[in-house]
Design a protein around this motif. Structure first.
Motif, short mmCIF file in Angstrom:
data_model
loop_
_atom_site.label_atom_id
_atom_site.label_comp_id
_atom_site.label_asym_id
_atom_site.label_seq_id
_atom_site.Cartn_x
_atom_site.Cartn_y
_atom_site.Cartn_z
N UNK A 1 1.58 -53.44 -13.52
CA UNK A 1 2.18 -53.37 -12.18
C UNK A 1 1.32 -54.16 -11.21
N UNK A 2 1.96 -54.78 -10.23
CA UNK A 2 1.21 -55.52 -9.22
C UNK A 2 0.34 -54.53 -8.45
N UNK A 3 -0.96 -54.81 -8.42
CA UNK A 3 -1.91 -53.81 -7.94
C UNK A 3 -2.90 -54.44 -6.97
N UNK A 4 -3.06 -53.83 -5.82
CA UNK A 4 -4.03 -54.30 -4.83
C UNK A 4 -4.65 -53.08 -4.17
N UNK A 5 -5.97 -53.03 -4.15
CA UNK A 5 -6.74 -51.98 -3.50
C UNK A 5 -6.29 -50.59 -3.97
N UNK A 6 -6.23 -50.40 -5.25
CA UNK A 6 -5.85 -49.10 -5.81
C UNK A 6 -7.11 -48.24 -5.93
N UNK A 7 -6.95 -46.95 -5.79
CA UNK A 7 -8.07 -46.03 -5.96
C UNK A 7 -8.30 -45.76 -7.44
N UNK A 8 -9.49 -45.27 -7.77
CA UNK A 8 -9.78 -44.92 -9.16
C UNK A 8 -8.83 -43.82 -9.64
N UNK A 9 -8.47 -42.90 -8.77
CA UNK A 9 -7.58 -41.80 -9.16
C UNK A 9 -6.18 -42.31 -9.52
#
Length: 357
Positions: free
Chosen positions: A204-212
């Motif tokens: 999935x396109x992902x930007x600034x995702x948290x570890x959780x």
């Protein structure tokens, strides 16, 4: 699900040519006169049958779905199958999770047909093929980008102190090869090293995702061998070049979807070099777990479907052994990861163009 990218081999003998001709005839009998023939060398998306009499066979998912839709009287079944379940991995990953749902339906239809006496003959139709007739490519043949992680295991996986934050580097997507391809040693590359690693494929396109939230962007996992030319990487400081030579990023044999791996931080990983066990560890030993790697990388760059994250290598690489053990012509490297699969590649030396002239 164990997803593979495959190419059909050229028929090796008259019996296989006859089988291919019967496959075309079977398509017509199923009402698929317009279905484009599967040409040798055309890359397709498949799933490996895990259980039953046909365990190890490969289902062409797009083709299986098209036949399933035809039996359900869906109009334009080939076009509908392509819209739900593309036959190419990157397109498949961009349409998650709907494409995965369609893949499960196609695989279930194919497995049921194989077990029924009155089902469509998917073997004769070429929808299900034994592995010997196929060439397995890398599950993601050309990732958008490959992100490597240095020194992510203790005790010498990569010589040097553990960094205070993940040490990332990029590798060229053109370095990728599959589980049935050879690692070629270029004449300019000296002290070529192996490094078994768990590869994480982004879905999935992902930007600034948290570890959780990080595991929510993962499509699946495969085995990798993060090969490197130490003479470029160490002596010259050319980390990108040292890791990016053609054939230096074997991936495979399959992309095991994330729903089958409940905890990627507790998988055994072993590397054997020409029959000798040279690396053994578990992913729980990582200095920076997968979720932290994804969170750290996504804070700096956008991760796209099909990007590959190589999560580091356990102790035992050739550079850290005494004496050092480099790859050489004739070696066989096997990277086995629990519940993910075994990646096996032969090594061959390349002659320079001058020597081959």
């Amino acid at each position: 699900m164990h997803l593979v990218t495959f190419e059909r081999r050229e028929p090796r003998d008259a019996s296989e040519r006859d089988d291919r001709r019967l496959s075309s005839m079977a398509d017509e009998a199923l009402g698929f006169e317009t279905l484009e023939p599967l040409r040798p060398g055309a890359r397709r998306l498949g799933a490996v049958v895990q259980l039953g009499r046909h365990a190890g066979f490969v289902v062409d998912l797009n083709r299986a779905l098209a036949i399933k839709l035809a039996f359900e009287d869906v109009g334009a079944p080939e076009a509908e199958a392509e819209s739900q379940l593309p036959c190419e991995m990157l397109a498949f990953l961009r349409r998650l999770p709907l494409s995965l749902e369609a893949a499960h339906a196609a695989l279930a239809f194919a497995v049921d047909a194989l077990e029924r006496y009155d089902g469509p003959d998917l073997l004769r139709a070429g929808v299900v093929e034994p592995l010997r007739r196929l060439h397995l490519c890398a599950p993601v043949p050309r990732p958008g980008k490959i992100i490597g992680v240095a020194r992510n295991y203790p005790d010498g996986g990569e010589p040097g102190a553990r960094p205070g934050e993940p040490a990332l580097f990029l590798e060229a997507p053109s370095a990728v090869i599959g589980p049935q391809d050879e690692i070629a040693l270029p004449p300019a590359a000296e002290r070529v090293d192996y490094a078994g690693a768990l590869a994480v494929v982004i879905g999935a396109r992902t930007r600034q995702v948290s570890a959780e939230q990080a595991l929510g962007c993962v499509a699946g996992y495969c085995a990798a061998n993060d090969v490197s030319a130490r003479n470029f990487e160490r002596a010259r400081g050319q980390h990108f070049i040292g890791r990016s030579c053609d054939t230096f990023a074997p991936l495979g044999p399959a992309l095991v979807t994330a729903d089958e791996i409940s905890d990627p931080q507790d998988l055994g990983i072993r590397t054997a070099l020409s029959g000798e066990l040279v690396q053994s560890g578990r992913t729980k030993e990582m200095s920076f777990p997968i979720v932290e790697l994804i969170a750290f990388a996504s804070a700096l760059m956008t991760l796209e479907p099909g990007d590959v994250l190589l999560t580091g290598t356990p102790a035992g690489v050739g550079a850290a052994r005494t004496p050092a053990r480099w790859l050489r012509d004739g070696d066989v490297v096997e990277v086995a990861i629990e519940r993910v699969g075994r990646l096996r590649n032969y090594v061959r030396g390349e002659r320079s163009s001058a020597a081959g002239a």
